[in-house]
Design a protein around this motif. Structure first.
Motif, PDB file in Angstrom:
ATOM      1  N   VAL A  11      81.013  44.838  -5.421  1.00 49.87           N
ATOM      2  CA  VAL A  11      80.126  45.550  -4.510  1.00 49.87           C
ATOM      3  C   VAL A  11      78.904  45.985  -5.315  1.00 49.87           C
ATOM      4  CG1 VAL A  11      79.860  47.559  -3.022  1.00 49.87           C
ATOM      5  CG2 VAL A  11      82.027  46.324  -3.060  1.00 49.87           C
ATOM      6  N   LEU A  12      77.737  45.675  -4.802  1.00 51.42           N
ATOM      7  CA  LEU A  12      76.482  46.044  -5.454  1.00 51.42           C
ATOM      8  C   LEU A  12      75.814  47.136  -4.625  1.00 51.42           C
ATOM      9  CD1 LEU A  12      74.342  45.410  -7.651  1.00 51.42           C
ATOM     10  CD2 LEU A  12      73.330  43.808  -6.015  1.00 51.42           C
ATOM     11  N   TYR A  13      75.640  48.298  -5.222  1.00 49.99           N
ATOM     12  CA  TYR A  13      74.960  49.406  -4.566  1.00 49.99           C
ATOM     13  C   TYR A  13      73.513  49.414  -5.040  1.00 49.99           C
ATOM     14  CZ  TYR A  13      79.587  51.094  -3.348  1.00 49.99           C
ATOM     15  OH  TYR A  13      80.847  51.209  -2.849  1.00 49.99           O
ATOM     16  N   VAL A  14      72.597  49.536  -4.090  1.00 55.04           N
ATOM     17  CA  VAL A  14      71.180  49.494  -4.414  1.00 55.04           C
ATOM     18  C   VAL A  14      70.505  50.727  -3.835  1.00 55.04           C
ATOM     19  CG1 VAL A  14      69.034  48.217  -4.126  1.00 55.04           C
ATOM     20  CG2 VAL A  14      71.186  46.977  -4.367  1.00 55.04           C
ATOM     21  N   GLY A  15      69.752  51.411  -4.670  1.00 46.87           N
ATOM     22  CA  GLY A  15      68.947  52.535  -4.213  1.00 46.87           C
ATOM     23  C   GLY A  15      67.480  52.166  -4.347  1.00 46.87           C
ATOM     24  N   LEU A  16      66.704  52.475  -3.346  1.00 51.49           N
ATOM     25  CA  LEU A  16      65.297  52.113  -3.358  1.00 51.49           C
ATOM     26  C   LEU A  16      64.494  53.323  -2.893  1.00 51.49           C
ATOM     27  CD1 LEU A  16      63.183  49.824  -3.638  1.00 51.49           C
ATOM     28  CD2 LEU A  16      63.562  49.353  -1.227  1.00 51.49           C
ATOM     29  N   THR A  17      63.520  53.712  -3.688  1.00 55.13           N
ATOM     30  CA  THR A  17      62.646  54.826  -3.329  1.00 55.13           C
ATOM     31  C   THR A  17      61.216  54.312  -3.254  1.00 55.13           C
ATOM     32  OG1 THR A  17      64.069  56.375  -4.492  1.00 55.13           O
ATOM     33  CG2 THR A  17      61.831  57.108  -4.011  1.00 55.13           C
ATOM     34  N   ILE A  18      60.575  54.618  -2.159  1.00 55.35           N
ATOM     35  CA  ILE A  18      59.181  54.202  -1.978  1.00 55.35           C
ATOM     36  C   ILE A  18      58.359  55.470  -1.750  1.00 55.35           C
ATOM     37  CG2 ILE A  18      57.568  52.882  -0.576  1.00 55.35           C
ATOM     38  CD1 ILE A  18      59.916  51.107   0.243  1.00 55.35           C
ATOM     39  N   GLN A  19      57.376  55.680  -2.600  1.00 51.55           N
ATOM     40  CA  GLN A  19      56.483  56.815  -2.443  1.00 51.55           C
ATOM     41  C   GLN A  19      55.085  56.286  -2.163  1.00 51.55           C
ATOM     42  OE1 GLN A  19      56.935  58.970  -6.105  1.00 51.55           O
ATOM     43  NE2 GLN A  19      58.687  60.116  -5.321  1.00 51.55           N
ATOM     44  N   LEU A  20      54.531  56.720  -1.069  1.00 55.12           N
ATOM     45  CA  LEU A  20      53.211  56.239  -0.665  1.00 55.12           C
ATOM     46  C   LEU A  20      52.275  57.425  -0.459  1.00 55.12           C
ATOM     47  CD1 LEU A  20      54.616  53.709   1.893  1.00 55.12           C
ATOM     48  CD2 LEU A  20      53.659  53.158  -0.344  1.00 55.12           C
ATOM     49  N   LYS A  21      51.070  57.272  -0.927  1.00 51.70           N
ATOM     50  CA  LYS A  21      50.095  58.354  -0.889  1.00 51.70           C
ATOM     51  C   LYS A  21      49.437  58.490   0.485  1.00 51.70           C
ATOM     52  CE  LYS A  21      46.119  60.028  -3.495  1.00 51.70           C
ATOM     53  NZ  LYS A  21      45.267  59.787  -4.664  1.00 51.70           N
ATOM     54  N   TYR A  22      49.185  57.380   1.133  1.00 50.60           N
ATOM     55  CA  TYR A  22      48.407  57.408   2.369  1.00 50.60           C
ATOM     56  C   TYR A  22      49.282  57.180   3.596  1.00 50.60           C
ATOM     57  CZ  TYR A  22      44.683  56.921  -1.018  1.00 50.60           C
ATOM     58  OH  TYR A  22      43.854  57.121  -2.085  1.00 50.60           O
ATOM     59  N   GLU A  23      48.963  57.884   4.656  1.00 45.85           N
ATOM     60  CA  GLU A  23      49.735  57.769   5.894  1.00 45.85           C
ATOM     61  C   GLU A  23      49.675  56.349   6.456  1.00 45.85           C
ATOM     62  OE1 GLU A  23      50.108  59.849  10.264  1.00 45.85           O
ATOM     63  OE2 GLU A  23      49.056  60.899   8.672  1.00 45.85           O
ATOM     64  N   ALA A  24      48.543  55.685   6.323  1.00 40.10           N
ATOM     65  CA  ALA A  24      48.412  54.309   6.810  1.00 40.10           C
ATOM     66  C   ALA A  24      49.400  53.387   6.083  1.00 40.10           C
ATOM     67  CB  ALA A  24      46.985  53.806   6.631  1.00 40.10           C
ATOM     68  N   SER A  25      49.577  53.624   4.804  1.00 35.06           N
ATOM     69  CA  SER A  25      50.536  52.834   4.030  1.00 35.06           C
ATOM     70  C   SER A  25      51.960  53.101   4.500  1.00 35.06           C
ATOM     71  CB  SER A  25      50.424  53.147   2.543  1.00 35.06           C
ATOM     72  OG  SER A  25      49.152  52.816   2.053  1.00 35.06           O
ATOM     73  N   ARG A  26      52.267  54.359   4.769  1.00 36.26           N
ATOM     74  CA  ARG A  26      53.604  54.710   5.272  1.00 36.26           C
ATOM     75  C   ARG A  26      53.867  54.045   6.620  1.00 36.26           C
ATOM     76  NH1 ARG A  26      52.339  59.797   2.837  1.00 36.26           N
ATOM     77  NH2 ARG A  26      51.424  60.559   4.763  1.00 36.26           N
ATOM     78  N   ASP A  27      52.860  54.054   7.481  1.00 33.98           N
ATOM     79  CA  ASP A  27      53.014  53.415   8.794  1.00 33.98           C
ATOM     80  C   ASP A  27      53.287  51.920   8.651  1.00 33.98           C
ATOM     81  OD1 ASP A  27      52.553  55.853   9.985  1.00 33.98           O
ATOM     82  OD2 ASP A  27      50.445  55.427  10.476  1.00 33.98           O
ATOM     83  N   ARG A  28      52.575  51.299   7.735  1.00 30.52           N
ATOM     84  CA  ARG A  28      52.755  49.857   7.517  1.00 30.52           C
ATOM     85  C   ARG A  28      54.150  49.563   6.978  1.00 30.52           C
ATOM     86  NH1 ARG A  28      49.967  45.739   3.518  1.00 30.52           N
ATOM     87  NH2 ARG A  28      50.326  43.864   4.738  1.00 30.52           N
ATOM     88  N   VAL A  29      54.613  50.348   6.037  1.00 26.28           N
ATOM     89  CA  VAL A  29      55.957  50.150   5.485  1.00 26.28           C
ATOM     90  C   VAL A  29      57.004  50.340   6.584  1.00 26.28           C
ATOM     91  CG1 VAL A  29      57.689  51.136   3.933  1.00 26.28           C
ATOM     92  CG2 VAL A  29      55.390  50.678   3.103  1.00 26.28           C
ATOM     93  N   ASN A  30      56.840  51.376   7.390  1.00 28.04           N
ATOM     94  CA  ASN A  30      57.788  51.600   8.490  1.00 28.04           C
ATOM     95  C   ASN A  30      57.796  50.429   9.473  1.00 28.04           C
ATOM     96  OD1 ASN A  30      58.797  54.054   7.619  1.00 28.04           O
ATOM     97  ND2 ASN A  30      57.201  55.217   8.654  1.00 28.04           N
ATOM     98  N   ARG A  31      56.622  49.897   9.759  1.00 31.08           N
ATOM     99  CA  ARG A  31      56.521  48.790  10.714  1.00 31.08           C
ATOM    100  C   ARG A  31      57.230  47.544  10.189  1.00 31.08           C
ATOM    101  NH1 ARG A  31      50.801  48.233  12.060  1.00 31.08           N
ATOM    102  NH2 ARG A  31      50.690  47.656   9.892  1.00 31.08           N
TER     103      ARG A  31
END
Length: 75
Positions: A11-31
């Motif tokens: 079993v491979l457990y993966v943790g991923l953290t994404i930190q984005l400065k701009y709201e537009a970038s967050r919206d794009r990642v969510n989309r």
């Protein structure tokens, strides 16, 4: 994610953290998150269980995922 071959499984457990400065970038990642998640799982599923014990595996995974996620996202 379960990694399997004919001999063993792990079993491979993966943790991923994404930190984005701009709201537009967050919206794009969510989309595009379903596409991002699919790409990550597809790449990780190619790993064989015995590879997880190799010293360079983390670095190789990091490089592979970076290249995979650099590809353009389309709906």
């Amino acid at each position: 994610l379960t990694l399997q071959d004919q001999i063993s499984s792990r079993v491979l457990y993966v943790g991923l953290t994404i930190q984005l400065k701009y709201e537009a970038s967050r919206d794009r990642v969510n989309r595009y998150m379903p596409i991002v998640r699919s790409r990550i799982i597809t790449e990780l599923s190619d790993i064989r269980p015995r590879m997880t014990k190799e010293r360079d595996t983390k670095s190789a995974i990091r490089t592979t995922l970076s290249k995979t996620l650099e590809l353009p996202f389309t709906s």
